[in-house]
Design an enzyme around this catalytic site. Structure first.
Site, short mmCIF file in Angstrom:
data_model
loop_
_atom_site.label_atom_id
_atom_site.label_comp_id
_atom_site.label_asym_id
_atom_site.label_seq_id
_atom_site.Cartn_x
_atom_site.Cartn_y
_atom_site.Cartn_z
N ASP A 257 8.12 -5.66 4.00
CA ASP A 257 8.95 -4.95 3.03
C ASP A 257 9.26 -5.81 1.80
O ASP A 257 9.61 -6.98 1.91
CB ASP A 257 10.26 -4.54 3.71
CG ASP A 257 11.20 -3.82 2.79
OD1 ASP A 257 10.87 -2.71 2.33
OD2 ASP A 257 12.29 -4.37 2.51
N GLU A 294 4.41 -4.82 0.66
CA GLU A 294 4.99 -3.94 -0.35
C GLU A 294 5.41 -4.84 -1.51
O GLU A 294 6.23 -5.74 -1.34
CB GLU A 294 6.20 -3.18 0.16
CG GLU A 294 6.77 -2.25 -0.92
CD GLU A 294 8.24 -1.89 -0.73
OE1 GLU A 294 8.72 -1.00 -1.47
OE2 GLU A 294 8.91 -2.50 0.12
#
Length: 603
Positions: A257, A294
């Site tokens: 993330d 990401e």
């Protein structure tokens, strides 16, 4: 070096925890018998001891003789984030010995949130739905974070035990059952992990050591200490976590993330070390594992090989692709969408991945990105919807409520027949209209109010007011999928459209081969039309996409040869108004494309 409680068998468990500045550390066995056992400290600040403890044993660590806290590397928190940790026996009767994994280029990803994917909201309740995903053509599910978070409702990005498995989802056993069932169904499992911050409630890392630094600030507070004093042990905590998921849970890939919120100025960045660790793990197993980042940096270093100075991650989410597709379909140009909205930008995204590769960004008020044009296409994951792009809207409205049915078909075709790895968000394939909203279930009133205020501030850039209450159960219940719709009317047609596109992607060599070297993309700006020509050996495919709300007549450059129409969103079979396109396509031919339509021709 494995940290946490590692059950060795025969009633023996090894406890190891890093607490470099504590004068004493003991493991306090809370249940089934109450006892306190001192641990021994090594030169690096790790306290450890092997003691008698069976699976199911509840324990906490006792710091300096009085302060008691759960294990920061707890594998299971059956009593929640503030309760005791539990010893876990990771033995599991796996049935996936023949599992060979799915190559990166063959991934068709389906992102889901465990709590809202089914009415029950558990790992095991997903298993009966795997046949549905198989039929659709999905080859991988991506599970939003499952690290233990406070309460029972959360996206997962407020996790505070990165080794733990959310109790309300079914804990360690439930996750293993799901992964094993996925592999039996030929479906890989990608797990979303969060290494840029921990959630605000139940975060007890502060009690153990310098896991955080005030040198950098993130949107969630102080940054994780990846480059300061004692950062070696902090890095080890997260590196071991990554390997733990691959080893103990047979996870096929990690989606890391928001790596742009990992602040690290060291000569050998943590993210590069992470790439190294997974690459070394892959040398010990026949199943290739992947790291998918990401990142909104548009920095090719993320996916460049480590020997070339990159981080060595296998792939990354490509935000630019989503943003340009969203703006073309919705016309929204507020917030970060102000940098997009031009049809020629989609052509750039299809050819190169990043749209911004060093150009000036009016949203950022600076130049942004570098070029990734030379990287393999399989290194980009693209979508038209994901949890962020839906859930970070004011009311969590999906694309199905923003554009009409014809637009949804165009969106699906652009993503699924792109030269990249496609990702769907749960329910997208049938046009789910239930929102996916942001929800939490904290227990601290001040924290709850802070979350409410923070969400309202985030929405100001888009001119949105009156945000729903993320603490309420209503937003959670409203976000669950409405499975009863999948066989109804246009929902069933859209699902069949997705299924057919996925089938074409797999079976047409020109579409199955993720190769931008044999890709030609042209845009007709005045008509808002994209023409995609892809080849692989003798296989050729031409995609025609009209983003205009009116029919347009164009004369695109078509290579020599005879091309037959394979699929056309304007056909009545797909609830279109009727196509004016001929069954055969040749060079020099004029074409009239229906409003908001997609057609594919193949040789």
């Amino acid at each position: 070096m494995k940290i946490g409680s590692n059950y060795l068998g025969n009633g023996q468990c090894e406890f190891r925890v890093w607490a470099p500045f504590r004068d004493s550390v003991a493991v306090h066995i809370v249940s089934p018998q109450d006892q306190v056992i001192p641990l021994q400290k090594d030169e690096w600040g790790y306290w450890q001891e092997t003691v008698k403890a069976d699976p199911g044993t509840l324990y906490v660590y006792q710091l300096d003789g009085s302060l008691e806290r759960p294990d920061p590397a707890s594998h299971y928190q059956p009593e929640g984030v503030h309760g005791s940790s539990q010893v876990v026996d990771h033995h599991f009767d796996w049935t996936d010995n023949s599992w060979q994994g799915i190559p990166l280029k063959d991934l068709i990803i389906y992102e889901l949130h465990v709590g809202t994917f089914t009415p029950e909201g558990t790992f095991e309740s997903i298993i009966p739905r795997l046949s549905y995903l198989q039929d659709l053509g999905i080859t991988a599910i991506e599970i939003m974070p499952v690290a233990q978070f406070p309460g029972s409702r959360n996206w997962g990005y407020d996790g505070v035990y990165v080794y733990g498995v959310q109790e309300s989802y079914g804990g360690p056993a439930g996750l293993k059952k799901l992964v094993d069932a996925c592999h039996q169904a030929g479906i890989a499992v990608i797990l979303d992990v969060v290494y840029n911050h921990l959630g605000p409630e139940g975060n007890y890392l502060w009690a153990y050591g310098p896991y955080f630094t005030d040198q950098y600030r993130t949107p969630w507070g102080n940054a994780v200490n990846f480059d300061g004093a004692y950062s070696n042990q902090v890095r080890n905590f997260f590196i071991q976590n990554a390997l733990y998921w691959l080893d103990k849970y047979h996870i096929d890939a990690l989606r890391v993330d928001a790596i742009h919120a990992i602040y690290d100025m060291s000569a050998q960045p943590f993210l590069q070390e992470l790439g190294d660790a997974v690459a070394n793990f892959n040398r010990t197993t026949p199943v290739q594992r992947y790291v998918i980042a990401e990142s909104d940096l548009n920095d090719v270093r993320v996916i460049k090989p480590r020997e070339d100075g990159g981080f060595g991650h296998d792939a990354q989410w490509c935000d630019d692709f989503h943003h340009i597709l969203h703006t073309l379909l919705t016309g929204e140009l507020s917030g970060y969408y102000e940098d997009f909205g031009k049809i020629e930008q989609l052509a750039v995204a299809l050819r190169e991945g990043y749209i911004y590769s060093g150009q000036y960004s009016s949203f950022r008020k600076r130049n942004h990105g570098n070029s990734a044009a030379d990287r393999p296409a399989e290194q980009f994951v693209v979508c038209i919807q994901n949890h962020d792009q839906i859930g970070n809207r004011l009311i969590g409205d999906r694309l199905s409520t923003l554009v009409d049915f014809q637009g949804l078909k165009v969106a699906a075709a652009t993503v699924l027949l792109s030269p990249y790895v496609p990702m769907l968000f749960m329910g997208e394939e049938y046009g789910e209209e239930a929102p996916f909203q942001y929800f939490v279930s904290h227990s601290d009133p001040d924290l709850i109010e802070g979350v409410r205020t923070g969400r309202a501030e985030e929405f100001k850039a888009f001119g949105w007011d009156n945000a729903p209450d993320p603490q309420g159960t209503k937003v959670f219940e409203q976000s669950k999928l409405q499975w009863e719709k999948i066989e109804q009317d246009n929902y069933a047609v859209l699902r069949r459209w997705y299924k057919r596109l996925i089938q074409l992607r797999k079976e047409t060599p020109a579409l199955a081969k993720l190769d931008r070297q044999n890709l030609n993309v042209s845009s007709l700006s005045s008509e808002k039309v994209i023409v995609i020509h892809r080849t692989a050996g003798d296989s050729q495919a031409i995609g025609l996409i009209n983003f205009a709300h009116d029919a347009v007549t164009v004369s695109p450059q078509i290579p020599p040869g005879n091309f037959s129409k394979v699929i056309d969103s304007a056909d009545k079979e797909w609830m279109g108004e009727g196509s004016q396109l001929s069954q055969q396509l040749q060079a020099g031919q004029s074409l009239t494309l229906a409003p908001l339509s997609f057609a594919l021709y193949a040789q």
